[in-house]
Design a protein around this motif. Structure first.
Motif, PDB file in Angstrom:
ATOM      1  N   MET A  62       0.826  -1.212   0.000  1.00 59.36           N
ATOM      2  CA  MET A  62       0.000   0.000   0.000  1.00 59.36           C
ATOM      3  C   MET A  62       0.861   1.264   0.000  1.00 59.36           C
ATOM      4  O   MET A  62       0.537   2.250  -0.657  1.00 59.36           O
ATOM      5  N   HIS A  63       1.993   1.227   0.750  1.00 63.22           N
ATOM      6  CA  HIS A  63       2.805   2.447   0.809  1.00 63.22           C
ATOM      7  C   HIS A  63       3.408   2.787  -0.553  1.00 63.22           C
ATOM      8  O   HIS A  63       3.610   3.954  -0.882  1.00 63.22           O
ATOM      9  N   GLY A  64       3.677   1.747  -1.372  1.00 62.12           N
ATOM     10  CA  GLY A  64       4.174   2.012  -2.720  1.00 62.12           C
ATOM     11  C   GLY A  64       3.133   2.737  -3.556  1.00 62.12           C
ATOM     12  O   GLY A  64       3.442   3.689  -4.290  1.00 62.12           O
ATOM     13  N   LEU A  65       1.880   2.305  -3.435  1.00 63.66           N
ATOM     14  CA  LEU A  65       0.786   2.944  -4.166  1.00 63.66           C
ATOM     15  C   LEU A  65       0.621   4.395  -3.732  1.00 63.66           C
ATOM     16  O   LEU A  65       0.468   5.294  -4.569  1.00 63.66           O
ATOM     17  N   LEU A  66       0.657   4.643  -2.430  1.00 64.90           N
ATOM     18  CA  LEU A  66       0.459   6.002  -1.928  1.00 64.90           C
ATOM     19  C   LEU A  66       1.579   6.939  -2.377  1.00 64.90           C
ATOM     20  O   LEU A  66       1.336   8.109  -2.686  1.00 64.90           O
ATOM     21  N   ARG A  67       2.800   6.434  -2.430  1.00 62.05           N
ATOM     22  CA  ARG A  67       3.902   7.263  -2.928  1.00 62.05           C
ATOM     23  C   ARG A  67       3.671   7.629  -4.392  1.00 62.05           C
ATOM     24  O   ARG A  67       3.912   8.761  -4.820  1.00 62.05           O
ATOM     25  N   ARG A  68       3.208   6.655  -5.155  1.00 60.08           N
ATOM     26  CA  ARG A  68       2.965   6.913  -6.577  1.00 60.08           C
ATOM     27  C   ARG A  68       1.833   7.920  -6.771  1.00 60.08           C
ATOM     28  O   ARG A  68       1.894   8.762  -7.672  1.00 60.08           O
ATOM     29  N   VAL A  69       0.801   7.838  -5.952  1.00 62.12           N
ATOM     30  CA  VAL A  69      -0.321   8.770  -6.071  1.00 62.12           C
ATOM     31  C   VAL A  69       0.152  10.203  -5.849  1.00 62.12           C
ATOM     32  O   VAL A  69      -0.284  11.131  -6.544  1.00 62.12           O
ATOM     33  N   LYS A  70       1.050  10.403  -4.892  1.00 64.48           N
ATOM     34  CA  LYS A  70       1.612  11.738  -4.668  1.00 64.48           C
ATOM     35  C   LYS A  70       2.366  12.221  -5.899  1.00 64.48           C
ATOM     36  O   LYS A  70       2.272  13.389  -6.293  1.00 64.48           O
ATOM     37  N   THR A  71       3.112  11.314  -6.524  1.00 64.58           N
ATOM     38  CA  THR A  71       3.850  11.672  -7.735  1.00 64.58           C
ATOM     39  C   THR A  71       2.894  12.005  -8.875  1.00 64.58           C
ATOM     40  O   THR A  71       3.108  12.969  -9.624  1.00 64.58           O
ATOM     41  N   LEU A  72       1.828  11.213  -9.020  1.00 65.62           N
ATOM     42  CA  LEU A  72       0.839  11.472 -10.071  1.00 65.62           C
ATOM     43  C   LEU A  72       0.217  12.853  -9.898  1.00 65.62           C
ATOM     44  O   LEU A  72       0.025  13.589 -10.874  1.00 65.62           O
ATOM     45  N   ARG A  73      -0.102  13.189  -8.659  1.00 63.76           N
ATOM     46  CA  ARG A  73      -0.709  14.497  -8.390  1.00 63.76           C
ATOM     47  C   ARG A  73       0.236  15.626  -8.810  1.00 63.76           C
ATOM     48  O   ARG A  73      -0.182  16.585  -9.462  1.00 63.76           O
ATOM     49  N   ARG A  74       1.502  15.510  -8.441  1.00 63.69           N
ATOM     50  CA  ARG A  74       2.466  16.550  -8.800  1.00 63.69           C
ATOM     51  C   ARG A  74       2.631  16.641 -10.309  1.00 63.69           C
ATOM     52  O   ARG A  74       2.727  17.739 -10.873  1.00 63.69           O
ATOM     53  N   CYS A  75       2.659  15.511 -10.987  1.00 61.13           N
ATOM     54  CA  CYS A  75       2.795  15.513 -12.444  1.00 61.13           C
ATOM     55  C   CYS A  75       1.622  16.233 -13.102  1.00 61.13           C
ATOM     56  O   CYS A  75       1.810  17.025 -14.034  1.00 61.13           O
ATOM     57  N   ILE A  76       0.405  15.966 -12.641  1.00 68.46           N
ATOM     58  CA  ILE A  76      -0.777  16.619 -13.209  1.00 68.46           C
ATOM     59  C   ILE A  76      -0.708  18.124 -12.996  1.00 68.46           C
ATOM     60  O   ILE A  76      -0.941  18.917 -13.921  1.00 68.46           O
ATOM     61  N   VAL A  77      -0.380  18.537 -11.779  1.00 67.50           N
ATOM     62  CA  VAL A  77      -0.299  19.969 -11.467  1.00 67.50           C
ATOM     63  C   VAL A  77       0.708  20.661 -12.382  1.00 67.50           C
ATOM     64  O   VAL A  77       0.433  21.726 -12.957  1.00 67.50           O
ATOM     65  N   GLU A  78       1.883  20.067 -12.548  1.00 67.46           N
ATOM     66  CA  GLU A  78       2.940  20.708 -13.334  1.00 67.46           C
ATOM     67  C   GLU A  78       2.634  20.704 -14.830  1.00 67.46           C
ATOM     68  O   GLU A  78       2.918  21.680 -15.533  1.00 67.46           O
ATOM     69  N   VAL A  79       2.072  19.623 -15.335  1.00 65.83           N
ATOM     70  CA  VAL A  79       1.731  19.576 -16.764  1.00 65.83           C
ATOM     71  C   VAL A  79       0.678  20.625 -17.097  1.00 65.83           C
ATOM     72  O   VAL A  79       0.791  21.354 -18.096  1.00 65.83           O
ATOM     73  N   PHE A  80      -0.352  20.729 -16.265  1.00 66.61           N
ATOM     74  CA  PHE A  80      -1.403  21.714 -16.513  1.00 66.61           C
ATOM     75  C   PHE A  80      -0.883  23.143 -16.343  1.00 66.61           C
ATOM     76  O   PHE A  80      -1.396  24.069 -16.971  1.00 66.61           O
ATOM     77  N   ARG A  81       0.133  23.319 -15.507  1.00 65.75           N
ATOM     78  CA  ARG A  81       0.722  24.648 -15.334  1.00 65.75           C
ATOM     79  C   ARG A  81       1.606  25.013 -16.525  1.00 65.75           C
ATOM     80  O   ARG A  81       1.533  26.128 -17.047  1.00 65.75           O
ATOM     81  N   LEU A  82       2.423  24.073 -16.963  1.00 70.93           N
ATOM     82  CA  LEU A  82       3.360  24.346 -18.053  1.00 70.93           C
ATOM     83  C   LEU A  82       2.647  24.534 -19.392  1.00 70.93           C
ATOM     84  O   LEU A  82       2.984  25.430 -20.171  1.00 70.93           O
ATOM     85  N   ILE A  83       1.676  23.671 -19.661  1.00 67.57           N
ATOM     86  CA  ILE A  83       0.914  23.761 -20.915  1.00 67.57           C
ATOM     87  C   ILE A  83      -0.567  23.623 -20.581  1.00 67.57           C
ATOM     88  O   ILE A  83      -1.086  22.506 -20.484  1.00 67.57           O
ATOM     89  N   PRO A  84      -1.268  24.722 -20.372  1.00 66.52           N
ATOM     90  CA  PRO A  84      -2.707  24.653 -20.081  1.00 66.52           C
ATOM     91  C   PRO A  84      -3.471  24.001 -21.236  1.00 66.52           C
ATOM     92  O   PRO A  84      -3.052  24.095 -22.398  1.00 66.52           O
ATOM     93  N   PRO A  85      -4.575  23.330 -20.950  1.00 66.47           N
ATOM     94  CA  PRO A  85      -5.350  22.665 -22.010  1.00 66.47           C
ATOM     95  C   PRO A  85      -5.814  23.605 -23.118  1.00 66.47           C
ATOM     96  O   PRO A  85      -6.005  23.171 -24.254  1.00 66.47           O
ATOM     97  N   SER A  86      -5.992  24.878 -22.790  1.00 66.65           N
ATOM     98  CA  SER A  86      -6.487  25.842 -23.779  1.00 66.65           C
ATOM     99  C   SER A  86      -5.382  26.399 -24.676  1.00 66.65           C
ATOM    100  O   SER A  86      -5.660  27.169 -25.594  1.00 66.65           O
ATOM    101  N   ARG A  87      -4.155  25.993 -24.442  1.00 64.13           N
ATOM    102  CA  ARG A  87      -3.024  26.552 -25.186  1.00 64.13           C
ATOM    103  C   ARG A  87      -3.105  26.206 -26.666  1.00 64.13           C
ATOM    104  O   ARG A  87      -3.263  25.048 -27.045  1.00 64.13           O
ATOM    105  N   ARG A  88      -3.004  27.207 -27.527  1.00 63.39           N
ATOM    106  CA  ARG A  88      -2.991  26.993 -28.971  1.00 63.39           C
ATOM    107  C   ARG A  88      -1.759  27.607 -29.626  1.00 63.39           C
ATOM    108  O   ARG A  88      -1.425  27.275 -30.752  1.00 63.39           O
ATOM    109  N   LYS A  89      -1.094  28.520 -28.909  1.00 70.10           N
ATOM    110  CA  LYS A  89       0.124  29.118 -29.441  1.00 70.10           C
ATOM    111  C   LYS A  89       1.286  28.137 -29.309  1.00 70.10           C
ATOM    112  O   LYS A  89       1.271  27.247 -28.466  1.00 70.10           O
TER     113      LYS A  89
END
Length: 217
Positions: A1-28
């Motif tokens: 279970m602790h392996g899963l929880l560590r990965r979930v934290k990483t997934l959350r950070r990845c989502i936050v950073e991807v959406f920050r770096l390239i927002p879904p509305s970006r067309r330029k």
């Protein structure tokens, strides 16, 4: 279970950073450094999605004490939720088995990207896209620009590049290899769908596991 929880934290950070770096509305157009940073988070995300599936499968095996018919431990290749991993699949309830069946196409697509990333071609964000109707013209202008450069006609080359740029637009999608027939993915939607799938799979697995453990008492 602790392996899963560590990965979930990483997934959350990845989502936050991807959406920050390239927002879904970006067309330029997105500069190469920003795309490279985003690719790093995408690669981490998809490897950890695969890791979450492994963590959940091993959790199931350990909690129920699953072994081969001869009493020996399952090999790593036998631990998973795919139909080919028959020992684990035979141990789940009919309703959970139906749910796992519904994930087969999702798992196959994810496995294709995970295997390419881990063993062959890393994930890549194309710098631009061109509509099918403009592909031939885009290629013609690119060829004309190169010929002009070769002839040292730099002003003419720049003009061809400017015309070519008007046919280009940015689309937030990822690939691994065009030569392998990979299906392009719109990565914002895919990330949300994947993390929600892991969440739902975890909820269903824990519920089924609880029922089986109660029946064993």
């Amino acid at each position: 279970m602790h392996g899963l929880l560590r990965r979930v934290k990483t997934l959350r950070r990845c989502i936050v950073e991807v959406f920050r770096l390239i927002p879904p509305s970006r067309r330029k157009a997105v500069d190469s450094l920003r795309r490279e940073k985003t690719e790093i988070y995408l690669q981490s995300f998809f490897l950890n999605i695969s890791g979450c599936l492994d963590n959940l499968a091993w959790m199931w095996v350990h909690e129920l004490g699953l072994k081969k018919q001869n009493g020996k431990p399952l090999s790593r290749s036998e631990v998973g939720f795919r139909k080919t991993q028959t020992v684990l699949r035979a141990s789940v309830s009919p309703s959970f088995a139906l749910y796992l069946d519904s994930l087969e196409s999702w798992a196959t697509a994810g496995e294709n990207y995970r295997d390419a990333l881990a063993h062959r071609i890393p994930l890549y964000i194309p710098p631009f896209s061109v509509t099918i109707g403009n592909v031939d013209e885009h290629r013609r202008l690119e060829s004309a620009s190169r010929i002009a450069q070769f002839r040292a006609e730099h002003v003419l080359s720049a003009d061809f590049d400017k015309q070519r740029g008007k046919l280009e637009f940015f689309q937030a999608m990822m690939m691994h290899s065009f030569s392998e027939g990979a299906r392009p993915m719109l990565f914002h939607a895919q990330m949300i769908a994947d993390v929600k799938t892991i969440e739902q799979l975890t909820i269903r697995l824990l519920a089924d596991l609880r029922i089986q453990q109660e029946e064993q008492r």
